[in-house]
Design a protein around this motif. Structure first.
Motif, short mmCIF file in Angstrom:
data_model
loop_
_atom_site.label_atom_id
_atom_site.label_comp_id
_atom_site.label_asym_id
_atom_site.label_seq_id
_atom_site.Cartn_x
_atom_site.Cartn_y
_atom_site.Cartn_z
N LYS A 1 0.74 -1.10 -0.29
CA LYS A 1 0.09 -0.19 -0.14
C LYS A 1 0.75 1.49 -0.15
O LYS A 1 0.27 1.88 -0.87
CB LYS A 1 -1.24 0.40 0.94
N LEU A 2 1.77 1.33 0.71
CA LEU A 2 2.70 2.36 1.10
C LEU A 2 3.07 2.17 -0.70
O LEU A 2 3.39 4.02 -1.14
CB LEU A 2 4.05 2.32 1.55
N LYS A 3 3.94 2.08 -1.65
CA LYS A 3 4.87 1.78 -3.10
C LYS A 3 3.14 2.11 -3.80
O LYS A 3 3.72 2.87 -4.73
CB LYS A 3 5.17 -0.21 -3.07
N ALA A 4 2.03 1.46 -3.64
CA ALA A 4 1.23 2.27 -4.03
C ALA A 4 0.75 3.70 -4.27
O ALA A 4 0.42 4.35 -5.34
CB ALA A 4 0.17 1.15 -4.43
N ALA A 5 0.85 3.91 -2.74
CA ALA A 5 0.22 5.60 -3.13
C ALA A 5 1.61 6.52 -3.28
O ALA A 5 0.93 7.18 -4.19
CB ALA A 5 0.02 5.59 -1.40
N TYR A 6 3.04 5.47 -3.37
CA TYR A 6 4.07 6.06 -3.85
C TYR A 6 3.50 6.79 -4.71
O TYR A 6 3.94 7.48 -5.46
CB TYR A 6 5.53 6.01 -3.18
N ASN A 7 3.48 5.56 -5.66
CA ASN A 7 3.92 5.91 -7.50
C ASN A 7 2.69 6.21 -7.51
O ASN A 7 2.30 6.74 -9.11
CB ASN A 7 3.76 4.73 -7.98
N GLN A 8 0.96 5.92 -7.20
CA GLN A 8 -0.16 6.83 -7.67
C GLN A 8 0.06 8.71 -7.62
O GLN A 8 -0.35 9.35 -8.38
CB GLN A 8 -1.33 6.56 -6.53
N ALA A 9 1.01 8.81 -6.07
CA ALA A 9 0.86 10.15 -6.33
C ALA A 9 2.48 10.87 -7.43
O ALA A 9 2.75 11.69 -7.17
CB ALA A 9 1.33 10.35 -4.47
N THR B 1 -1.03 8.95 5.07
CA THR B 1 -2.67 8.59 5.33
C THR B 1 -2.94 7.21 4.65
O THR B 1 -3.29 6.46 5.66
CB THR B 1 -2.71 9.20 3.72
N VAL B 2 -1.59 6.64 4.46
CA VAL B 2 -1.44 4.64 4.04
C VAL B 2 -1.38 4.17 5.78
O VAL B 2 -2.43 3.38 6.01
CB VAL B 2 -0.21 5.12 2.98
N VAL B 3 -0.58 4.76 6.85
CA VAL B 3 -0.81 4.45 7.58
C VAL B 3 -1.50 4.34 8.49
O VAL B 3 -2.42 3.97 9.41
CB VAL B 3 0.65 4.56 7.79
N ASN B 4 -1.96 5.40 8.44
CA ASN B 4 -3.49 5.51 9.39
C ASN B 4 -4.79 4.65 9.28
O ASN B 4 -5.42 4.32 9.61
CB ASN B 4 -3.71 7.44 9.12
N ASN B 5 -4.39 4.94 7.43
CA ASN B 5 -5.77 4.16 7.36
C ASN B 5 -5.71 2.56 7.42
O ASN B 5 -6.69 1.86 7.65
CB ASN B 5 -5.59 3.66 5.86
N PHE B 6 -4.61 2.31 7.23
CA PHE B 6 -4.22 0.95 7.87
C PHE B 6 -4.26 0.61 8.83
O PHE B 6 -4.54 -0.94 9.51
CB PHE B 6 -2.17 0.68 7.34
N LEU B 7 -3.86 1.07 10.53
CA LEU B 7 -4.36 1.14 12.25
C LEU B 7 -6.03 1.77 12.03
O LEU B 7 -6.71 -0.16 12.35
CB LEU B 7 -3.60 2.14 12.38
N VAL B 8 -6.31 2.10 10.98
CA VAL B 8 -7.99 2.29 11.25
C VAL B 8 -8.93 0.62 10.20
O VAL B 8 -9.67 0.37 11.64
CB VAL B 8 -8.75 3.37 10.65
N THR B 9 -8.56 0.36 9.45
CA THR B 9 -8.61 -1.28 8.79
C THR B 9 -8.57 -2.00 8.71
O THR B 9 -9.55 -3.22 9.16
CB THR B 9 -9.50 -0.30 7.07
#
Length: 158
Positions: A19-27, A122-130
Motif C-alpha cells: 500500500k505504501l508503494k502504491a500510494a507513492y507511485n500513484q502520487a 495517510t496510508v499508515v493511518n488507514n492501515f491502522l483503522v481498517t
C-alpha cells in the motif's frame, strides 16, 4: 501459537508495504525508486515493523530550512531523474551543491505542485483503522480454531 500468528502478521506487514508503494507511485513521487527499495519488513514472533528511508518524513511533510541535505543523495537523484535539462547534468556536483544550498535556505514546502503531502502517513493511518482490525479478526479466528483442535485432541486421547 507463533506458528499460527506469524503468517498472518507477515501477510499484513507485506500488505502495508504494498500500500505504501502504491500510494507513492500513484502520487507520482518516484524519482529514483530508492524509497521503494528501502521498504523492508522486520518480523518478530507476533508483530512487525516496516523500515523505510529516513527521508520518508520529508516526502510526507517537506523539509524545514536549515541544514543542507547530503550532496551525494542529490547527485543520485540527478542521475536517476528523467526529463532534467542537459545543463543540470553537465556538472552534477555543482548542480547538487546549488540544490542543497537552496533547500538549506528555503526548505521544501509540502504540499506543493509535485507532492500533495501526507501520502505515506495517510496510508499508515488507514492501515491502522481498517487493516489492523482485519488482522486481529484473522488472528482471533485462527487462535480459536487452534484451541478447538488442541482441546479435541485431548478429549480424543483420553
Amino acid at each position: 501459537m507463533d506458528k499460527i500468528l506469524q503468517p498472518i502478521v507477515a501477510k499484513y506487514g507485506n500488505l502495508l508495504i504494498e500500500k505504501l508503494k502504491a500510494a507513492y507511485n500513484q502520487a507520482n513521487l518516484k524519482a529514483t525508486g530508492e524509497y521503494e527499495n528501502t521498504l523492508e519488513l522486520q518480523l518478530n514472533n507476533t508483530s512487525f515493523i516496516v523500515n523505510q528511508a529516513v527521508y520518508a518524513q520529508f516526502i510526507d511533510n517537506g523539509r524545514a530550512p536549515g541544514n543542507r541535505p547530503p550532496i551525494p543523495s542529490i547527485m543520485r537523484w540527478l542521475e536517476n531523474k528523467k526529463g532534467l535539462p542537459p545543463s543540470m547534468l553537465k556538472d552534477k556536483r555543482r548542480t547538487a551543491f546549488a540544490i542543497a544550498t537552496k533547500i538549506a535556505k528555503d526548505g521544501i514546502k509540502v504540499p506543493n505542485q509535485y507532492n500533495p503531502g501526507q501520502v505515506l502517513s495517510t496510508v499508515v493511518n488507514n492501515f491502522l483503522v481498517t487493516d489492523v482490525y482485519n488482522m486481529l479478526t484473522e488472528i482471533e479466528t485462527a487462535t480459536k480454531q487452534q484451541l478447538e483442535y488442541e482441546i479435541m485432541a485431548v478429549f480424543k486421547s483420553a
